[in-house]
Write an enzyme that holds these catalytic residues in place. Structure first.
Site, PDB file in Angstrom:
ATOM      1  CG  ASP A   1       3.241  -2.904   0.654  1.00  0.00           C
ATOM      2  OD1 ASP A   1       2.548  -1.999   0.140  1.00  0.00           O
ATOM      3  OD2 ASP A   1       3.196  -3.152   1.874  1.00  0.00           O
TER       4      ASP A   1
ATOM      5  CD  GLU B   1       2.902  -9.290   8.218  1.00  0.00           C
ATOM      6  OE1 GLU B   1       3.021  -8.655   9.292  1.00  0.00           O
ATOM      7  OE2 GLU B   1       1.813  -9.409   7.619  1.00  0.00           O
TER       8      GLU B   1
ATOM      9  CG  HIS C   1       3.081  -4.970   8.985  1.00  0.00           C
ATOM     10  ND1 HIS C   1       1.947  -5.745   8.900  1.00  0.00           N
ATOM     11  CD2 HIS C   1       2.681  -3.718   8.624  1.00  0.00           C
ATOM     12  CE1 HIS C   1       0.942  -5.005   8.503  1.00  0.00           C
ATOM     13  NE2 HIS C   1       1.345  -3.769   8.335  1.00  0.00           N
TER      14      HIS C   1
HETATM   15  P1  PGA Z   1      -2.795   1.726   7.699  1.00  0.00           P
HETATM   16  O1  PGA Z   1      -1.919   0.399   7.637  1.00  0.00           O
HETATM   17  O2  PGA Z   1      -1.934   2.777   7.066  1.00  0.00           O
HETATM   18  O3  PGA Z   1      -4.001   1.464   6.865  1.00  0.00           O
HETATM   19  O4  PGA Z   1      -3.061   1.950   9.144  1.00  0.00           O
HETATM   20  C1  PGA Z   1      -0.606   0.394   8.093  1.00  0.00           C
HETATM   21  C2  PGA Z   1      -0.086  -0.975   7.806  1.00  0.00           C
HETATM   22  O5  PGA Z   1      -0.745  -1.956   8.175  1.00  0.00           O
HETATM   23  O6  PGA Z   1       0.986  -1.053   7.192  1.00  0.00           O
END
Ligand code: PGA
Length: 242
Positions: A69, A143, A138
């Protein structure tokens, strides 16, 4: 539930254990087509893989990597852009040819066309997908409420996700939307690894293990994937596996 759960005593063991499996997959299939998340969760795993490439025990020369993404509205050289994070923490240090790293065109004037183009580039799909789980469940920018059959799309970020993007930014113009590979191609992958570390993820991990698959918890769709694993460190596993 088909999801296989593995928990490790520390984040270091977690990263090594996952890198061992990744190295095995690359040895079995050097042309592995990956979908990889940016974010902080996988950084230790990526550091392990860089080390293995340097020592000659892993190679990405025939592999492909697709970015999961990308945030919209940030300058192309913003260090908080997902592509820039993944380059910094992994791709720039591998033996991967630059043409084998693919990213969605988040700056294109026609975002729908950019999404269809990314889907076409993804083509036959992924052999291995690594996904962090957001505190709201998510995966990528899929989401809560995202339809399960969706392809690459423009996604609005929930408030919680906007707030947590602050960790990646060196300014306060936080992104509110982005382009993300959708749940359909992620669920179609041959193998999926869900990653969670730290006590802040223990709550969502407990929900993922307790609840049936439903769209308010996008990561829960992987409970029934035929070849998905959830990799936890002790803190993220909380009480559920004790
Ligand atoms: P993080 O984020 O790997 O920085 O914990 C995970 C996400 O929000 O997809």
């Amino acid at each position: 539930m088909k999801l296989q759960v593995e928990s490790f005593g520390s984040e270091t063991e977690w990263a090594r254990g996952i890198a061992d499996r990744w190295q095995e997959r690359l040895t079995a299939n050097p042309a592995l087509r990956h979908c990889l998340a940016a974010g902080l969760t996988p950084v230790r795993i990526y550091a392990e893989m860089i080390r293995r490439v340097r020592e000659g025990s892993a190679r990405f020369g025939d592999a492909r990597i697709f970015l999961l993404d990308e945030y919209g509205g940030l300058a192309p050289d913003d260090p908080g852009r997902c592509a820039n994070m993944l380059r910094r923490f992994l791709v720039d240090h591998l033996d991967l040819p630059p043409s084998a790293f693919f990213t969605p065109s988040v700056d294109a004037p026609d975002l729908d066309a950019a999404c269809r183009e990314y889907d076409a580039t993804i083509g036959g799909g992924f052999d291995l997908v690594l996904l962090g789980i957001g505190t709201n469940g998510h995966v990528g920018m899929n989401e809560p409420g995202t339809p399960v059959d969706i392809d690459t799309h423009r996604a609005g970020l929930h408030v919680e996700t906007v707030t947590s993007s602050a960790r990646y930014m060196n300014h306060d113009r936080f992104p509110t939307w982005g382009l993300t590979i959708g749940l359909r191609p992620l669920l179609a992958a041959r193998e999926v690894w869900l990653l969670a570390t730290g006590a802040a993820k223990a709550g969502i991990v407990a929900r993922l293990l307790a609840e049936e698959a439903h769209s308010d918890l996008p990561a829960s769709w992987f409970r029934d994937h035929p070849n998905a694993r959830l990799f936890l460190d002790r803190a993220a596993a909380g009480d559920v596996l004790a």
